[in-house]
Motif scaffolding. Sequence first.
Motif, PDB file in Angstrom:
ATOM      1  N   ILE A 126       3.931  24.472  -8.020  1.00  0.00           N
ATOM      2  CA  ILE A 126       3.454  25.820  -7.714  1.00  0.00           C
ATOM      3  C   ILE A 126       2.141  26.099  -8.439  1.00  0.00           C
ATOM      4  CG2 ILE A 126       3.956  28.283  -8.042  1.00  0.00           C
ATOM      5  CD1 ILE A 126       6.922  27.559  -7.515  1.00  0.00           C
ATOM      6  N   CYS A 127       2.079  25.747  -9.708  1.00  0.00           N
ATOM      7  CA  CYS A 127       0.861  25.963 -10.487  1.00  0.00           C
ATOM      8  C   CYS A 127      -0.309  25.169  -9.907  1.00  0.00           C
ATOM      9  CB  CYS A 127       1.118  25.570 -11.937  1.00  0.00           C
ATOM     10  SG  CYS A 127      -0.307  25.783 -13.000  1.00  0.00           S
ATOM     11  N   CYS A 128      -0.077  23.904  -9.620  1.00  0.00           N
ATOM     12  CA  CYS A 128      -1.141  23.060  -9.056  1.00  0.00           C
ATOM     13  C   CYS A 128      -1.596  23.577  -7.698  1.00  0.00           C
ATOM     14  CB  CYS A 128      -0.668  21.615  -8.933  1.00  0.00           C
ATOM     15  SG  CYS A 128      -0.499  20.779 -10.503  1.00  0.00           S
ATOM     16  N   PHE A 129      -0.650  23.951  -6.853  1.00  0.00           N
ATOM     17  CA  PHE A 129      -0.996  24.469  -5.541  1.00  0.00           C
ATOM     18  C   PHE A 129      -1.846  25.732  -5.667  1.00  0.00           C
ATOM     19  CE2 PHE A 129      -0.095  26.865  -1.619  1.00  0.00           C
ATOM     20  CZ  PHE A 129      -0.505  25.921  -0.693  1.00  0.00           C
ATOM     21  N   ALA A 130      -1.493  26.582  -6.630  1.00  0.00           N
ATOM     22  CA  ALA A 130      -2.235  27.833  -6.819  1.00  0.00           C
ATOM     23  C   ALA A 130      -3.668  27.581  -7.265  1.00  0.00           C
ATOM     24  CB  ALA A 130      -1.510  28.724  -7.825  1.00  0.00           C
ATOM     25  N   VAL A 131      -3.866  26.702  -8.236  1.00  0.00           N
ATOM     26  CA  VAL A 131      -5.213  26.535  -8.798  1.00  0.00           C
ATOM     27  C   VAL A 131      -6.066  25.510  -8.063  1.00  0.00           C
ATOM     28  CG1 VAL A 131      -4.543  27.352 -11.084  1.00  0.00           C
ATOM     29  CG2 VAL A 131      -4.486  24.895 -10.582  1.00  0.00           C
ATOM     30  N   ILE A 132      -5.438  24.614  -7.316  1.00  0.00           N
ATOM     31  CA  ILE A 132      -6.209  23.611  -6.576  1.00  0.00           C
ATOM     32  C   ILE A 132      -6.456  24.047  -5.140  1.00  0.00           C
ATOM     33  CG2 ILE A 132      -6.190  21.227  -5.728  1.00  0.00           C
ATOM     34  CD1 ILE A 132      -4.667  20.469  -8.256  1.00  0.00           C
ATOM     35  N   CYS A 133      -5.537  24.838  -4.584  1.00  0.00           N
ATOM     36  CA  CYS A 133      -5.651  25.210  -3.171  1.00  0.00           C
ATOM     37  C   CYS A 133      -5.886  26.700  -2.951  1.00  0.00           C
ATOM     38  CB  CYS A 133      -4.391  24.769  -2.425  1.00  0.00           C
ATOM     39  SG  CYS A 133      -4.102  23.008  -2.506  1.00  0.00           S
ATOM     40  N   VAL A 134      -4.987  27.526  -3.446  1.00  0.00           N
ATOM     41  CA  VAL A 134      -5.032  28.952  -3.129  1.00  0.00           C
ATOM     42  C   VAL A 134      -6.254  29.637  -3.739  1.00  0.00           C
ATOM     43  CG1 VAL A 134      -3.812  31.145  -3.343  1.00  0.00           C
ATOM     44  CG2 VAL A 134      -2.536  29.057  -2.840  1.00  0.00           C
ATOM     45  N   ALA A 135      -6.462  29.483  -5.035  1.00  0.00           N
ATOM     46  CA  ALA A 135      -7.589  30.171  -5.692  1.00  0.00           C
ATOM     47  C   ALA A 135      -8.946  29.773  -5.091  1.00  0.00           C
ATOM     48  CB  ALA A 135      -7.566  29.911  -7.201  1.00  0.00           C
ATOM     49  N   PRO A 136      -9.222  28.472  -4.854  1.00  0.00           N
ATOM     50  CA  PRO A 136     -10.517  28.141  -4.251  1.00  0.00           C
ATOM     51  C   PRO A 136     -10.701  28.712  -2.839  1.00  0.00           C
ATOM     52  CG  PRO A 136      -9.597  26.208  -5.298  1.00  0.00           C
ATOM     53  CD  PRO A 136      -8.534  27.265  -5.315  1.00  0.00           C
ATOM     54  N   ASP A 143       0.825  -1.203   0.000  1.00  0.00           N
ATOM     55  CA  ASP A 143       0.000   0.000   0.000  1.00  0.00           C
ATOM     56  C   ASP A 143       0.860   1.255   0.000  1.00  0.00           C
ATOM     57  OD1 ASP A 143      -2.324  -1.527   0.228  1.00  0.00           O
ATOM     58  OD2 ASP A 143      -2.374  -1.360   2.409  1.00  0.00           O
ATOM     59  N   LYS A 144       0.392   2.252  -0.721  1.00  0.00           N
ATOM     60  CA  LYS A 144       0.987   3.595  -0.687  1.00  0.00           C
ATOM     61  C   LYS A 144      -0.171   4.569  -0.594  1.00  0.00           C
ATOM     62  CE  LYS A 144       5.348   2.693  -2.073  1.00  0.00           C
ATOM     63  NZ  LYS A 144       6.512   2.883  -1.311  1.00  0.00           N
ATOM     64  N   VAL A 145      -0.065   5.545   0.314  1.00  0.00           N
ATOM     65  CA  VAL A 145      -1.090   6.580   0.440  1.00  0.00           C
ATOM     66  C   VAL A 145      -0.430   7.943   0.230  1.00  0.00           C
ATOM     67  CG1 VAL A 145      -2.664   5.288   1.922  1.00  0.00           C
ATOM     68  CG2 VAL A 145      -0.849   6.623   2.952  1.00  0.00           C
ATOM     69  N   TYR A 146      -1.199   8.849  -0.383  1.00  0.00           N
ATOM     70  CA  TYR A 146      -0.676  10.171  -0.705  1.00  0.00           C
ATOM     71  C   TYR A 146      -1.702  11.234  -0.362  1.00  0.00           C
ATOM     72  CZ  TYR A 146       2.598   7.529  -3.585  1.00  0.00           C
ATOM     73  OH  TYR A 146       3.555   6.656  -4.022  1.00  0.00           O
ATOM     74  N   SER A 147      -1.236  12.320   0.211  1.00  0.00           N
ATOM     75  CA  SER A 147      -2.055  13.523   0.364  1.00  0.00           C
ATOM     76  C   SER A 147      -1.766  14.412  -0.847  1.00  0.00           C
ATOM     77  CB  SER A 147      -1.691  14.258   1.654  1.00  0.00           C
ATOM     78  OG  SER A 147      -0.378  14.772   1.563  1.00  0.00           O
ATOM     79  N   LEU A 148      -2.531  15.473  -0.998  1.00  0.00           N
ATOM     80  CA  LEU A 148      -2.224  16.406  -2.080  1.00  0.00           C
ATOM     81  C   LEU A 148      -0.835  17.008  -1.895  1.00  0.00           C
ATOM     82  CD1 LEU A 148      -5.490  18.424  -2.798  1.00  0.00           C
ATOM     83  CD2 LEU A 148      -4.529  16.512  -4.046  1.00  0.00           C
ATOM     84  N   TRP A 149      -0.467  17.265  -0.659  1.00  0.00           N
ATOM     85  CA  TRP A 149       0.852  17.823  -0.393  1.00  0.00           C
ATOM     86  C   TRP A 149       1.943  16.869  -0.879  1.00  0.00           C
ATOM     87  CZ3 TRP A 149       2.594  22.404   0.202  1.00  0.00           C
ATOM     88  CH2 TRP A 149       3.911  22.597   0.627  1.00  0.00           C
ATOM     89  N   ASP A 150       1.766  15.573  -0.645  1.00  0.00           N
ATOM     90  CA  ASP A 150       2.727  14.583  -1.130  1.00  0.00           C
ATOM     91  C   ASP A 150       2.848  14.641  -2.648  1.00  0.00           C
ATOM     92  OD1 ASP A 150       3.109  13.632   1.487  1.00  0.00           O
ATOM     93  OD2 ASP A 150       1.513  12.139   1.255  1.00  0.00           O
ATOM     94  N   LEU A 151       1.713  14.769  -3.331  1.00  0.00           N
ATOM     95  CA  LEU A 151       1.732  14.837  -4.789  1.00  0.00           C
ATOM     96  C   LEU A 151       2.415  16.118  -5.278  1.00  0.00           C
ATOM     97  CD1 LEU A 151      -1.844  13.515  -5.599  1.00  0.00           C
ATOM     98  CD2 LEU A 151       0.318  12.259  -5.701  1.00  0.00           C
ATOM     99  N   PHE A 152       2.147  17.240  -4.586  1.00  0.00           N
ATOM    100  CA  PHE A 152       2.774  18.504  -4.975  1.00  0.00           C
ATOM    101  C   PHE A 152       4.292  18.429  -4.818  1.00  0.00           C
ATOM    102  CE2 PHE A 152      -1.260  20.945  -3.624  1.00  0.00           C
ATOM    103  CZ  PHE A 152      -1.860  20.658  -4.832  1.00  0.00           C
ATOM    104  N   THR A 153       4.744  17.915  -3.689  1.00  0.00           N
ATOM    105  CA  THR A 153       6.184  17.892  -3.414  1.00  0.00           C
ATOM    106  C   THR A 153       6.920  16.875  -4.274  1.00  0.00           C
ATOM    107  OG1 THR A 153       5.853  16.411  -1.530  1.00  0.00           O
ATOM    108  CG2 THR A 153       5.941  18.780  -1.068  1.00  0.00           C
ATOM    109  N   ALA A 154       6.221  15.908  -4.857  1.00  0.00           N
ATOM    110  CA  ALA A 154       6.852  14.936  -5.746  1.00  0.00           C
ATOM    111  C   ALA A 154       6.918  15.436  -7.183  1.00  0.00           C
ATOM    112  CB  ALA A 154       6.087  13.611  -5.695  1.00  0.00           C
ATOM    113  N   SER A 155       6.284  16.570  -7.459  1.00  0.00           N
ATOM    114  CA  SER A 155       6.234  17.136  -8.810  1.00  0.00           C
ATOM    115  C   SER A 155       7.384  18.120  -9.022  1.00  0.00           C
ATOM    116  CB  SER A 155       4.910  17.876  -9.015  1.00  0.00           C
ATOM    117  OG  SER A 155       3.824  17.011  -8.842  1.00  0.00           O
ATOM    118  N   PRO A 156       7.712  18.388 -10.295  1.00  0.00           N
ATOM    119  CA  PRO A 156       8.686  19.465 -10.557  1.00  0.00           C
ATOM    120  C   PRO A 156       8.165  20.782  -9.969  1.00  0.00           C
ATOM    121  CG  PRO A 156       8.255  18.194 -12.547  1.00  0.00           C
ATOM    122  CD  PRO A 156       7.273  17.718 -11.506  1.00  0.00           C
TER     123      PRO A 156
END
Length: 135
Positions: A45-55, A27-40
């Motif tokens: 930054i773009c994903c964090f802005a449009v998925i978290c900050v803007a909403p 098993d592997k579990v991921y939060s959105l933060w885990d997915l963000f930090t594993a990305s370039p």
Amino acid sequence: GGVVCALTQPALKYKFTGVITVIIGTDKVYSLWDLFTASPLALAICCFAVICVAPVLFALSFPKLRFLAAWCSSDAFLLACIAGLIQLEDFITFILGAEMRPFYQAHAELLWPLYVLGGTLLVQWFLIGRTVANR
């Protein structure tokens, strides 16, 4: 609230079967933060802005900053997760071939924070619809 839950709590779970579990576990579990930090960095930054900050800004400042509704991409992210879950096994079979199933299989599921995120998206779209209807 839905964004905070999905950022801090496990939101996606992958279950692996086959010989691969000897190497990576079952098993592997991921939060959105885990997915963000594993990305370039730029993508994160773009994903964090449009998925978290803007909403969050949209919800806190409604109706003043209505234009932020155009930048709220949590709904697209959630739909992409669901589509990815539906296609995961077919994708693995396509890439590795059916003969590799005894060695590697993956199954994914959405966990409760993404359902909470979905609920907050419904509220967001209700507010947008109400604003458009009142023009």
